[in-house]
Write a protein that holds these residues in place. Structure first.
Motif, mmCIF file in Angstrom:
data_model
loop_
_atom_site.group_PDB
_atom_site.id
_atom_site.type_symbol
_atom_site.label_atom_id
_atom_site.label_comp_id
_atom_site.label_asym_id
_atom_site.label_seq_id
_atom_site.Cartn_x
_atom_site.Cartn_y
_atom_site.Cartn_z
ATOM 1 N N ALA A 85 0.789 -1.091 0.024
ATOM 2 C CA ALA A 85 -0.049 0.080 -0.009
ATOM 3 C C ALA A 85 0.899 1.187 -0.126
ATOM 4 O O ALA A 85 0.603 2.087 -0.758
ATOM 5 C CB ALA A 85 -0.885 -0.063 1.137
ATOM 6 N N ALA A 86 1.991 1.058 0.841
ATOM 7 C CA ALA A 86 2.923 2.468 0.829
ATOM 8 C C ALA A 86 3.524 2.725 -0.635
ATOM 9 O O ALA A 86 3.921 3.802 -0.917
ATOM 10 C CB ALA A 86 3.891 2.156 1.840
ATOM 11 N N LEU A 87 3.860 1.580 -1.287
ATOM 12 C CA LEU A 87 4.529 1.634 -2.436
ATOM 13 C C LEU A 87 3.781 2.184 -3.788
ATOM 14 O O LEU A 87 4.086 2.499 -4.658
ATOM 15 C CB LEU A 87 5.048 0.524 -2.940
ATOM 16 C CG LEU A 87 6.507 -0.035 -1.949
ATOM 17 C CD1 LEU A 87 6.692 -1.738 -2.455
ATOM 18 C CD2 LEU A 87 7.628 0.851 -2.551
ATOM 19 N N ALA A 88 2.387 2.350 -3.356
ATOM 20 C CA ALA A 88 1.506 2.896 -4.529
ATOM 21 C C ALA A 88 1.708 4.296 -5.026
ATOM 22 O O ALA A 88 1.392 4.829 -5.921
ATOM 23 C CB ALA A 88 0.110 2.708 -3.972
ATOM 24 N N ALA A 89 2.495 5.096 -4.148
ATOM 25 C CA ALA A 89 2.923 6.449 -4.330
ATOM 26 C C ALA A 89 4.068 6.615 -4.832
ATOM 27 O O ALA A 89 4.565 7.470 -5.410
ATOM 28 C CB ALA A 89 3.078 7.380 -2.956
ATOM 29 N N GLU A 90 4.883 5.383 -5.252
ATOM 30 C CA GLU A 90 6.158 5.535 -5.965
ATOM 31 C C GLU A 90 5.944 5.705 -7.309
ATOM 32 O O GLU A 90 5.160 5.242 -8.191
ATOM 33 C CB GLU A 90 6.889 4.018 -5.667
ATOM 34 C CG GLU A 90 7.981 3.760 -6.886
ATOM 35 C CD GLU A 90 9.144 4.693 -6.628
ATOM 36 O OE1 GLU A 90 9.626 5.216 -7.427
ATOM 37 O OE2 GLU A 90 9.512 4.808 -5.375
ATOM 38 N N PRO A 91 6.500 6.917 -8.005
ATOM 39 C CA PRO A 91 6.285 7.331 -9.270
ATOM 40 C C PRO A 91 6.732 6.156 -10.570
ATOM 41 O O PRO A 91 6.253 6.086 -11.425
ATOM 42 C CB PRO A 91 7.063 8.534 -9.365
ATOM 43 C CG PRO A 91 8.247 8.628 -8.242
ATOM 44 C CD PRO A 91 7.403 7.814 -7.134
ATOM 45 N N ASP A 92 7.697 5.572 -10.018
ATOM 46 C CA ASP A 92 8.298 4.457 -11.110
ATOM 47 C C ASP A 92 7.572 3.321 -10.967
ATOM 48 O O ASP A 92 7.868 2.488 -9.833
ATOM 49 C CB ASP A 92 9.902 4.146 -10.899
ATOM 50 C CG ASP A 92 10.276 3.364 -11.918
ATOM 51 O OD1 ASP A 92 9.669 2.422 -12.245
ATOM 52 O OD2 ASP A 92 11.719 3.449 -12.075
ATOM 53 N N THR A 93 6.654 2.977 -11.764
ATOM 54 C CA THR A 93 5.963 1.916 -11.281
ATOM 55 C C THR A 93 6.349 0.386 -11.317
ATOM 56 O O THR A 93 6.228 -0.602 -10.538
ATOM 57 C CB THR A 93 4.491 1.726 -12.357
ATOM 58 O OG1 THR A 93 5.173 1.509 -13.792
ATOM 59 C CG2 THR A 93 3.709 3.034 -12.422
ATOM 60 N N PHE A 94 7.448 0.297 -12.141
ATOM 61 C CA PHE A 94 7.952 -0.928 -11.999
ATOM 62 C C PHE A 94 8.856 -1.100 -10.808
ATOM 63 O O PHE A 94 9.032 -2.186 -10.157
ATOM 64 C CB PHE A 94 8.644 -1.449 -13.361
ATOM 65 C CG PHE A 94 9.284 -2.801 -13.656
ATOM 66 C CD1 PHE A 94 8.431 -3.768 -14.153
ATOM 67 C CD2 PHE A 94 10.482 -3.054 -12.933
ATOM 68 C CE1 PHE A 94 8.818 -5.027 -14.213
ATOM 69 C CE2 PHE A 94 10.949 -4.605 -13.107
ATOM 70 C CZ PHE A 94 9.898 -5.447 -13.778
ATOM 71 N N GLU A 95 9.570 -0.147 -10.559
ATOM 72 C CA GLU A 95 10.576 0.056 -9.235
ATOM 73 C C GLU A 95 9.519 -0.235 -7.937
ATOM 74 O O GLU A 95 9.854 -1.085 -7.128
ATOM 75 C CB GLU A 95 10.997 1.392 -9.299
ATOM 76 C CG GLU A 95 11.934 1.464 -7.659
ATOM 77 C CD GLU A 95 13.102 0.597 -7.554
ATOM 78 O OE1 GLU A 95 13.483 0.480 -6.712
ATOM 79 O OE2 GLU A 95 13.405 0.040 -8.739
ATOM 80 N N ALA A 96 8.391 0.340 -8.145
ATOM 81 C CA ALA A 96 7.396 -0.070 -7.053
ATOM 82 C C ALA A 96 7.208 -1.679 -6.879
ATOM 83 O O ALA A 96 7.106 -2.242 -5.829
ATOM 84 C CB ALA A 96 6.328 0.486 -7.175
ATOM 85 N N LEU A 97 7.084 -2.180 -8.185
ATOM 86 C CA LEU A 97 6.618 -3.623 -8.072
ATOM 87 C C LEU A 97 7.826 -4.399 -7.754
ATOM 88 O O LEU A 97 7.926 -5.543 -6.977
ATOM 89 C CB LEU A 97 6.136 -4.071 -9.526
ATOM 90 C CG LEU A 97 5.774 -5.500 -9.698
ATOM 91 C CD1 LEU A 97 4.513 -5.683 -9.083
ATOM 92 C CD2 LEU A 97 5.609 -5.799 -11.187
#
Length: 221
Positions: A85-97
């Protein structure tokens, strides 16, 4: 990782002191590693020793093995759900994954699969709620990356979680202290194969959480 709300309260629902919460977290982390390496029958006195607490402290928090297993699986699942849930704000979508996958591997969620299937009720309300939160948050990360064009479109959350379960689990009959280094290496190879554009066409349809639930191992997630 933040401490899940349920981990700050005792079995009677009373709020624990800060030192008791820390002891409980140490026990959970030690139990997680012991269960991964030795199975759900890992000696509780060794778990207490690895956590740096006495046997009486362990049993005060967890009066029996089943209670400890339940708490470990619930805590690990909720930690990863919170992280997703916290990573949902990460602008780089693949980096979040990518960060979600590595965090999940560090929490050993895939390796805990046998605990849930063999020793816990998969329909337990608290465990089901934790799994539902994880599914929702992780699905959001995956769908964001696919919409952004950074993740190949022919994979589903079930594909991701099944690969994580297989890659993060120690090989049967081994007790290699360096296994986590290999896990990170192989997860990176796997993640490179998820990037868009895809280098090949996959057979079959993307796997979902429901697909995993129909198999024994899938109930761990």
């Amino acid at each position: 990782m933040t401490v899940p709300a349920h981990a700050t309260r005792g079995t009677g629902g009373t709020r624990l002191r800060a030192d008791a919460v820390r002891n409980r977290e140490r026990i959970v982390d030690a139990a997680r590693e012991a269960f991964v390496h030795y199975g759900p029958e890992a000696p509780l006195d060794e778990i207490a020793r690895d956590a740096g607490v006495g046997n009486a402290t362990l049993y005060r928090h967890f009066p029996d093995r089943g209670t400890l297993i339940h708490h470990v699986v619930r805590t690990v699942t909720e930690r990863i759900a919170d992280r997703a849930a916290a990573l949902a704000a990460e602008p780089d979508t693949f980096e979040a994954l990518r960060r979600f996958v590595f965090d999940a591997a560090e929490e050993r969620i895939g390796a805990l699969c046998p605990l849930l299937t063999d020793h816990l009720d998969p329909d337990d309300p608290a465990l089901r709620a934790a799994r539902d939160r994880l599914e929702t948050a992780a699905s959001h990360l995956l769908e964001r990356a696919q919409r952004a064009g950074t993740l190949r479109p022919d994979v589903g959350l079930g594909d991701l979680m099944l690969a994580l379960s297989q890659l993060a689990r120690p090989l049967p009959g081994t007790n290699c202290p360096e296994i986590r280094g290999f896990v990170h290496r192989h997860l990176q190879i796997f993640l490179d194969g998820l990037r868009a554009p895809a280098g090949s066409r996959l057979t079959g349809a993307p796997a979902t959480f429901d697909d995993l639930r129909s198999a024994a191992c899938g109930r761990a997630t």
